[in-house]
Each structure stands twice: as C-alpha cells, then as structure tokens.
Design an enzyme around this catalytic site. Sequence first.
Site, PDB file in Angstrom:
ATOM      1  N   GLU A  40       0.882  -1.286  -0.321  1.00 26.67           N
ATOM      2  CA  GLU A  40      -0.113  -0.128   0.301  1.00 26.67           C
ATOM      3  C   GLU A  40       0.713   0.836   0.037  1.00 26.67           C
ATOM      4  OE1 GLU A  40      -3.535   1.628   3.233  1.00 26.67           O
ATOM      5  OE2 GLU A  40      -2.660   0.176   3.474  1.00 26.67           O
ATOM      6  N   LYS A 106     -10.007   2.662  -1.982  1.00 24.27           N
ATOM      7  CA  LYS A 106      -9.912   1.750  -0.629  1.00 24.27           C
ATOM      8  C   LYS A 106     -11.345   2.132  -0.308  1.00 24.27           C
ATOM      9  CE  LYS A 106      -7.049   1.617   4.059  1.00 24.27           C
ATOM     10  NZ  LYS A 106      -6.029   2.039   4.559  1.00 24.27           N
ATOM     11  N   CYS A 140      -5.692  -3.201   2.815  1.00 26.39           N
ATOM     12  CA  CYS A 140      -4.901  -3.074   4.314  1.00 26.39           C
ATOM     13  C   CYS A 140      -6.132  -2.887   5.452  1.00 26.39           C
ATOM     14  CB  CYS A 140      -4.110  -1.643   4.615  1.00 26.39           C
ATOM     15  SG  CYS A 140      -3.375  -1.485   5.774  1.00 26.39           S
TER      16      CYS A 140
END
Length: 258
Positions: A40, A106, A140
């Site tokens: 990331e 995200k 994540c």
Amino acid sequence: MKISLVQSDIFWEDKKANFRKYESLLAGLKGNTDLVVLPEMFSTGFSMNSRDMAEDMDGLTLEWMESTSSAGNFGLIGSFIATEGGKYYNRLVFMKPGGDYCIYDKGHLFRMEKEDLFYTKGNRRVTEPFRGANFSLQICYDLRFPVWSRNRNNSYDILIYIANWPAARRKVWTTLLPARAIENQCYVIGVNRVGRDGNGIDYCGDSMIIGPRGDILAAAEENEEEVVTYELSLSELEQFREKFPVWRDADDFRLISG
C-alpha cells in the site's frame, strides 16, 4: 499463474527513491512472473500529507507503473495517493502490460490514524480479470470487514490485500488472511511492508500467499526485504470448489455502499 510478492521498506514521501528501489527489486522478474504485487502507498509510505503528495492519473507513479509493467510483461498492483475532482484517494492501480489498468479506491479508511480526515472512501468493490484468473482488489483495513470481500458464486479466484499493517497488530493480519481464504474458497495474497515509517511506526512484513484451505503456500521472511514468487494452480482451485462446494450454500445478500 506466477505471483510475485514484493515485501519492502519504503522511503518516506520520496517517490523517486522508491522507484529506484523497486526497479532493483524487480530486475530479475521479467519473463518470470505474471503479476507483481507491491505494498500500500508504495511510493510514499502511509502518509496523511495528501495535499502535497497527491498525483492525478497522468503523474509520476502511474507513468512508472505503466513502463515497469510493459517492460517486464507482468501485471503490477500497488496503491498511491491520487487526486481527482478536488478529492484525495488511497487508490489501488492494477496495471497491465500495454497500459490498460483498473482502479480501486480504499473502501474502509483507517480512522485511528485519521485517514478518513484526509482521504475520500471508495464506494465500490472491484473484480478484475487477468490471464485467466479473476482478482478481487482490497487495501489493508478492508481485511477486517468480511462482507466487503465476500465471494459470491465464485466471482473471483484470487483476493489481494496490499497493506501498511503495523507490527503491533500482526496477529490480526496473520489470522484474518487465512480466514478470508477459507470462507471465500480462494487464494489470498497479502503484501505488507517492513521497516519504520516517518511517524515512527514499525512494520514486520508477514507477506504471504494462502490456499483455499487456509494453508500458507509461500511467505516472506519477517522484517526482511524480499521478493517471493509462487505459482498458483487455478485448476486445483476449481477442483477443490467442485469437490467441497461450500459456496453453493452461502447466504444471499445485497451490499449497499454508504
């Protein structure tokens, strides 16, 4: 399909230094892999300095990803700080040789580090085909939310998580990655960084490839910069799904993004 995990340290907010690092790490992969997965925010680290670090979709990071993917003849996945329409995104790019790409913004922003104050959350899940496999793309903190990754009717084969996941919470990372593989009857790829970032947060890696039964098929050494390549068998995955068709009994639902 050969997948290469790149577990690396990241120079803090220094894009060109990171590009040089990855060029060195990827030097031997041309013709030897199908897909390379980076951590990331691979070009800056997990920075909340979105205003200064952001790029549009013809900036340095995307240009580097396109040239690297085409030169190596492999797909390339990583996220960077993107700007669009006056907003900032933690944006994953799946770059393919020749310059075609898809994006995933995200979906779950990490409020404990105030990511939600500096970035705009994505509102759609993304599944992308590449070289005979379907990929689900996640970043994540998304790992903590199983509904977001739910594999309905085997719509994907490989679930990707790229991360800057702190060492202090490594047990969550190493527990949930196998859980996602088991519950979704898929391969799971988790790629995390190592080293210490500009905020003094330590990362130990634990990058790994996990099979649909929850077994670890390949893993990088803890706290080491390393490139790990492993060949996945899509036919074995298909055989397992047919032999043990848990997916046929999954609960039906409709996800409504806020």
